[in-house]
Motif scaffolding. Sequence first.
Motif, PDB file in Angstrom:
ATOM      1  N   LEU A  82       1.044   3.975  -3.119  1.00 44.77           N
ATOM      2  CA  LEU A  82       0.733   5.389  -2.929  1.00 44.77           C
ATOM      3  C   LEU A  82       1.911   6.265  -3.343  1.00 44.77           C
ATOM      4  CD1 LEU A  82      -1.162   5.315   0.493  1.00 44.77           C
ATOM      5  CD2 LEU A  82      -2.146   5.658  -1.785  1.00 44.77           C
ATOM      6  N   GLU A  97       1.782   9.114  -6.197  1.00 44.29           N
ATOM      7  CA  GLU A  97       2.146  10.496  -5.866  1.00 44.29           C
ATOM      8  C   GLU A  97       3.191  11.032  -6.843  1.00 44.29           C
ATOM      9  OE1 GLU A  97       3.559  10.729  -1.906  1.00 44.29           O
ATOM     10  OE2 GLU A  97       1.584  10.578  -0.978  1.00 44.29           O
ATOM     11  N   GLU A 131      -0.305   5.383  11.350  1.00 48.36           N
ATOM     12  CA  GLU A 131      -1.267   5.892  10.376  1.00 48.36           C
ATOM     13  C   GLU A 131      -1.751   4.789   9.433  1.00 48.36           C
ATOM     14  OE1 GLU A 131      -0.206   9.537   8.407  1.00 48.36           O
ATOM     15  OE2 GLU A 131       0.958  10.242  10.123  1.00 48.36           O
ATOM     16  N   GLU A 183      -5.258   5.428   7.898  1.00 49.37           N
ATOM     17  CA  GLU A 183      -5.246   6.488   6.887  1.00 49.37           C
ATOM     18  C   GLU A 183      -4.624   5.989   5.583  1.00 49.37           C
ATOM     19  OE1 GLU A 183      -5.194   8.469  10.931  1.00 49.37           O
ATOM     20  OE2 GLU A 183      -4.237   6.739   9.980  1.00 49.37           O
ATOM     21  N   ILE A 184      -3.547   5.229   5.699  1.00 51.45           N
ATOM     22  CA  ILE A 184      -2.903   4.662   4.509  1.00 51.45           C
ATOM     23  C   ILE A 184      -3.872   3.732   3.782  1.00 51.45           C
ATOM     24  CG2 ILE A 184      -1.099   3.041   3.770  1.00 51.45           C
ATOM     25  CD1 ILE A 184       0.659   4.289   6.013  1.00 51.45           C
ATOM     26  N   GLN A 216       0.820  -1.205   0.000  1.00 51.04           N
ATOM     27  CA  GLN A 216       0.000   0.000   0.000  1.00 51.04           C
ATOM     28  C   GLN A 216       0.857   1.260   0.000  1.00 51.04           C
ATOM     29  OE1 GLN A 216      -2.438  -0.978   3.475  1.00 51.04           O
ATOM     30  NE2 GLN A 216      -4.152  -1.445   2.131  1.00 51.04           N
ATOM     31  N   GLU A 257      -6.526   5.735   1.908  1.00 54.13           N
ATOM     32  CA  GLU A 257      -5.972   6.370   0.710  1.00 54.13           C
ATOM     33  C   GLU A 257      -5.749   5.340  -0.397  1.00 54.13           C
ATOM     34  OE1 GLU A 257      -2.495   8.571   1.897  1.00 54.13           O
ATOM     35  OE2 GLU A 257      -3.590   9.512   3.551  1.00 54.13           O
ATOM     36  N   TYR A 258      -5.323   4.153  -0.009  1.00 54.21           N
ATOM     37  CA  TYR A 258      -5.123   3.077  -0.980  1.00 54.21           C
ATOM     38  C   TYR A 258      -6.456   2.689  -1.622  1.00 54.21           C
ATOM     39  CZ  TYR A 258      -3.652  -1.512  -2.791  1.00 54.21           C
ATOM     40  OH  TYR A 258      -3.394  -2.604  -3.590  1.00 54.21           O
ATOM     41  N   ARG A 277       5.095   6.995   8.078  1.00 56.15           N
ATOM     42  CA  ARG A 277       3.736   7.108   8.604  1.00 56.15           C
ATOM     43  C   ARG A 277       3.368   5.884   9.439  1.00 56.15           C
ATOM     44  NH1 ARG A 277      -0.272   8.383   3.822  1.00 56.15           N
ATOM     45  NH2 ARG A 277      -1.659   8.796   5.585  1.00 56.15           N
ATOM     46  N   GLN A 286       6.314   7.511   3.210  1.00 57.91           N
ATOM     47  CA  GLN A 286       5.116   6.729   3.509  1.00 57.91           C
ATOM     48  C   GLN A 286       5.391   5.716   4.621  1.00 57.91           C
ATOM     49  OE1 GLN A 286       1.986   6.878   2.489  1.00 57.91           O
ATOM     50  NE2 GLN A 286       2.121   8.364   0.826  1.00 57.91           N
ATOM     51  N   ALA A 344      -9.037   4.498  -1.982  1.00 56.56           N
ATOM     52  CA  ALA A 344      -9.494   5.589  -2.844  1.00 56.56           C
ATOM     53  C   ALA A 344      -8.823   5.542  -4.214  1.00 56.56           C
ATOM     54  CB  ALA A 344      -9.223   6.933  -2.171  1.00 56.56           C
ATOM     55  N   LYS A 345      -7.645   4.938  -4.287  1.00 57.54           N
ATOM     56  CA  LYS A 345      -6.914   4.823  -5.552  1.00 57.54           C
ATOM     57  C   LYS A 345      -7.189   3.504  -6.271  1.00 57.54           C
ATOM     58  CE  LYS A 345      -4.299   8.539  -5.989  1.00 57.54           C
ATOM     59  NZ  LYS A 345      -4.395   9.378  -7.222  1.00 57.54           N
TER      60      LYS A 345
END
Length: 255
Positions: A88, A92, A190, A193-194, A84, A197-198, A185, A182, A200-201
Amino acid sequence: MPRIQHTIILETASSTNTYAAEHADMLPRPTLIVAKEQTQGLGQRGNTWDALPGDITASLIVDIPAGPNGTQAVAPEYSFVLNQVASLAVCEALAALGVSAQVKWANDIIVSNRKICGLLISTALKGDALHSAVIGYGLNIAARPQSPAHYAPPAIGLNELVASHVDSAQLAESIAERIIKQLDRLAHSEHDEIHAEYLAKLFWREGYHPFSIHATGERIEARIVGILPSGQLQLELRDGQRRNFLFRELNHCIA
């Protein structure tokens, strides 16, 4: 976590991941290994990674950070979080070049339904704790007018997506630095949160899509419900049945 401590540029290598594994004990962390030419690049399911001149073939050797109060930031059974953070980081780096990318579970980065990058991660234990990892990434720079037959989805190169010249060495380093950030984090807990975000992608995150079961060739239509901490993809079939799959067990049927 520190920035890149050491960079090795190889004129040619069979595989940067293989080189990293063979030399990891002798190198500081993090170490970035980049090959100008890779002759036997490794992929998932025993496939090869077919690199063209100018493509990025790189591996980053990192220690796994400790969590708060010295706790274990990543349990061995939950090492998928490394996929993950690496995914990300690549997304990015591409976004900084104006390219919008998605993650095709579990190890591919795609743009416009075509594969631009693949990840290959190996880990090492110290006792029963996850100690270090080699995070390999191959990113297509050169145009891919035609992809090898075993590529699914077909490939695309960054030169097909951006007008300006791409410095492969700088981009390889940019991805490595983003992976390191990353990973840091994780030291700050985190993980949730990671994971968000994963998701969402994630490619095909919404709606029903065709998949095939690798062992039998059976085709199913299902929607992605989520990804378990173990890295298993959770699907829901049209009849409501839910099934979990390891990445070796399932293929996306991309037209």
